[in-house]
Design a protein around this motif. Structure first.
Motif, short mmCIF file in Angstrom:
data_model
loop_
_atom_site.label_atom_id
_atom_site.label_comp_id
_atom_site.label_asym_id
_atom_site.label_seq_id
_atom_site.Cartn_x
_atom_site.Cartn_y
_atom_site.Cartn_z
N TYR B 76 12.66 18.15 -31.91
CA TYR B 76 12.45 16.71 -32.02
C TYR B 76 11.92 16.14 -30.71
N SER B 77 10.83 15.42 -30.79
CA SER B 77 10.28 14.78 -29.59
C SER B 77 10.66 13.30 -29.60
N VAL B 78 10.57 12.69 -28.42
CA VAL B 78 10.82 11.24 -28.35
C VAL B 78 9.50 10.52 -28.13
N LYS B 81 7.65 9.76 -24.67
CA LYS B 81 7.41 10.94 -23.83
C LYS B 81 6.03 10.86 -23.16
N ASP B 82 5.86 11.66 -22.11
CA ASP B 82 4.55 11.74 -21.46
C ASP B 82 3.60 12.67 -22.21
N LEU B 83 4.17 13.66 -22.87
CA LEU B 83 3.34 14.62 -23.58
C LEU B 83 3.25 14.27 -25.06
N THR B 84 2.10 14.55 -25.67
CA THR B 84 1.99 14.35 -27.12
C THR B 84 2.72 15.49 -27.83
N ASP B 85 2.93 15.31 -29.13
CA ASP B 85 3.59 16.36 -29.91
C ASP B 85 2.81 17.68 -29.83
N THR B 86 1.49 17.57 -29.85
CA THR B 86 0.67 18.79 -29.79
C THR B 86 0.83 19.47 -28.43
N GLU B 87 0.87 18.68 -27.37
CA GLU B 87 1.05 19.26 -26.04
C GLU B 87 2.42 19.93 -25.91
N LEU B 88 3.46 19.27 -26.44
CA LEU B 88 4.80 19.87 -26.44
C LEU B 88 4.79 21.19 -27.20
N MET B 89 4.10 21.18 -28.33
CA MET B 89 4.02 22.39 -29.15
C MET B 89 3.39 23.54 -28.37
N LEU B 90 2.34 23.24 -27.57
CA LEU B 90 1.72 24.28 -26.74
C LEU B 90 2.76 24.94 -25.84
N LYS B 91 3.58 24.12 -25.21
CA LYS B 91 4.60 24.64 -24.30
C LYS B 91 5.58 25.56 -25.04
N TYR B 92 6.07 25.08 -26.19
CA TYR B 92 7.03 25.89 -26.96
C TYR B 92 6.38 27.20 -27.42
N ALA B 93 5.15 27.10 -27.91
CA ALA B 93 4.51 28.28 -28.50
C ALA B 93 4.17 29.32 -27.44
N PHE B 94 3.57 28.86 -26.33
CA PHE B 94 3.15 29.84 -25.31
C PHE B 94 4.31 30.29 -24.43
N GLU B 95 5.26 29.39 -24.14
CA GLU B 95 6.36 29.76 -23.23
C GLU B 95 7.52 30.40 -23.99
N ASP B 96 8.01 29.72 -25.03
CA ASP B 96 9.21 30.24 -25.71
C ASP B 96 8.88 31.39 -26.66
N TYR B 97 7.78 31.26 -27.38
CA TYR B 97 7.42 32.30 -28.36
C TYR B 97 6.44 33.32 -27.80
N GLN B 98 5.95 33.06 -26.58
CA GLN B 98 5.05 34.01 -25.91
C GLN B 98 3.85 34.40 -26.79
N ILE B 99 3.30 33.44 -27.49
CA ILE B 99 2.12 33.75 -28.31
C ILE B 99 0.94 34.04 -27.37
N ASN B 100 -0.06 34.76 -27.89
CA ASN B 100 -1.23 35.04 -27.05
C ASN B 100 -2.51 34.41 -27.59
N PHE B 101 -2.43 33.75 -28.75
CA PHE B 101 -3.60 33.04 -29.26
C PHE B 101 -3.15 31.99 -30.27
N LEU B 102 -3.82 30.83 -30.23
CA LEU B 102 -3.41 29.71 -31.09
C LEU B 102 -4.62 29.09 -31.79
N THR B 103 -4.55 28.99 -33.10
CA THR B 103 -5.57 28.30 -33.87
C THR B 103 -5.04 26.92 -34.29
N LEU B 104 -5.76 25.87 -33.91
CA LEU B 104 -5.35 24.50 -34.27
C LEU B 104 -6.14 24.03 -35.49
N LEU B 105 -5.43 23.66 -36.53
CA LEU B 105 -6.04 23.09 -37.73
C LEU B 105 -5.56 21.65 -37.88
#
Lengths: 227, 227
Positions: B76-78, B81-105
């Motif tokens: 849940y975001s507030v 916040k300074d970051l948009t939901d999409t920017e927050l998602m980048l952090k979670y996906a690349f840092e927490d889930y360690q993904i190596n590629f992301l397709t945005l639809l």
């Protein structure tokens, strides 16, 4: 004289009641312009542009015949040009026709390199002087452009949010009277400060010393649209 | 691990066969992410995101109940916040889930301040390292991002044109092997060099020393779409 130009962007992004609004503009003697495929799209709406600009290579021969027969001022561009059809149109409209305001329709959606050109052309020295005389309108957005100075942004009826996009390096950016304000902001690269809102008086003050800023008023639309 | 994220952009801009492609990605064990309203849009397609990020304030209570019941990782975001939901998602996906590629639809169309954020976030120091691991795909466009260096761009099947958008100051930009080439180009502000084309071998070489560059492959679509 004001002008309205229809570009080749997809119909799905056209603003509501666009046809009605173009007819009304025409009645007020606004100059009506078709850019490339926008010329035939206007014809399909029963509207004859006063000026058409493009290489028209996306048109079928019979479509080109139709518009050549009716449009009083046809300007043919060459594909290997440095300027896009829309940029050429700006020159013709502001220099030859001496218009004092231009509304761009059909400028969004579709090919994103085209859309980015429509936004970023405001930074080019040859067009920058006209930046504050140009607006882009689509189904959900009203985009206006500002050069350095002190600007009062008025909420346009029907719009809920606004975002500030610095299209280039920006110095001493201030936002006052909004839900989220900003003071003496500097950034060396473009940034989109999205999802801000008007509060009381529906007026926001935006000032900055250097750069070009796009102010995007936007609204949500019915989410249950058909695919 | 790769990831696919659906954002809240309008369905009219979704790529063709999107549902099929997301199902195929899920079969290959890609991480499936819903950003705000994108979460319920995925549910409507019969797809359960592995991760959902947003303030979810555009969802109705029963919609939120549905996704809370099924989605294993809700963040849940507030709104302030300074970051948009999409920017927050980048952090979670690349840092927490360690993904190596992301397709945005669902990242295009709709509110233009949101779209501009999706493009310009690649310039921010906290996201820039992931820029080359992110693509945006919609109905007519494939957008990829590049940091300084020497890059070979391969034409993706089905796409006709490509455009180069310098998102910030760019130094020593070279385009080779294309219909329109460029040598040692410098610009202090962003510019969109649109409507270029691949020629033989469907390969283009793009190199530059400074800045971030978006390469947009695009195609025309059936122009007789319904309004």
């Amino acid at each position: 004289m004001k002008a309205v130009a229809l570009l080749g962007g997809p119909k799905s992004q056209w603003p509501a009641f666009m046809k009605k609004q173009i007819f009304a503009a025409k009645k007020r003697d606004s100059l009506l312009i078709g850019v490339d495929r926008g010329s035939i799209l206007l014809a399909e709406l029963g509207l004859v542009p006063d000026l058409a600009v493009g290489d028209f290579d996306s048109l079928k021969k019979n479509e080109l015949n139709i518009i050549e027969q009716y449009i009083p001022d046809m300007r043919y561009s060459v594909p290997e040009k440095d300027l896009t059809d829309t940029e050429l149109m700006l020159k013709y409209a502001f220099e030859d026709y001496q218009i004092n305001f231009l509304t761009l329709l059909g400028a969004t959606g579709g090919r994103l390199d085209h859309f980015m050109t429509n936004m970023l052309m405001m930074l080019k020295p040859e067009f920058n002087a006209w930046a504050e005389k140009i607006e882009i309108i689509d189904q959900q957005n009203l985009v206006k452009f500002y050069n350095p100075g002190n600007h009062t942004i008025k909420r346009r009826p029907g719009y809920t949010y606004f975002g500030i996009v610095t299209l280039s390096e920006v110095k001493n950016l201030n936002i006052n009277g909004a839900k989220y304000n900003l003071s003496s902001y500097f950034n060396s690269y473009p940034i989109s400060l999205s999802s801000n809102e008007f509060v009381q008086h529906n007026l926001v003050n935006v000032s900055f010393n250097e750069g070009v800023v796009a102010v995007i008023q936007s609204k949500d639309i019915n989410r249950f649209q058909k695919i």
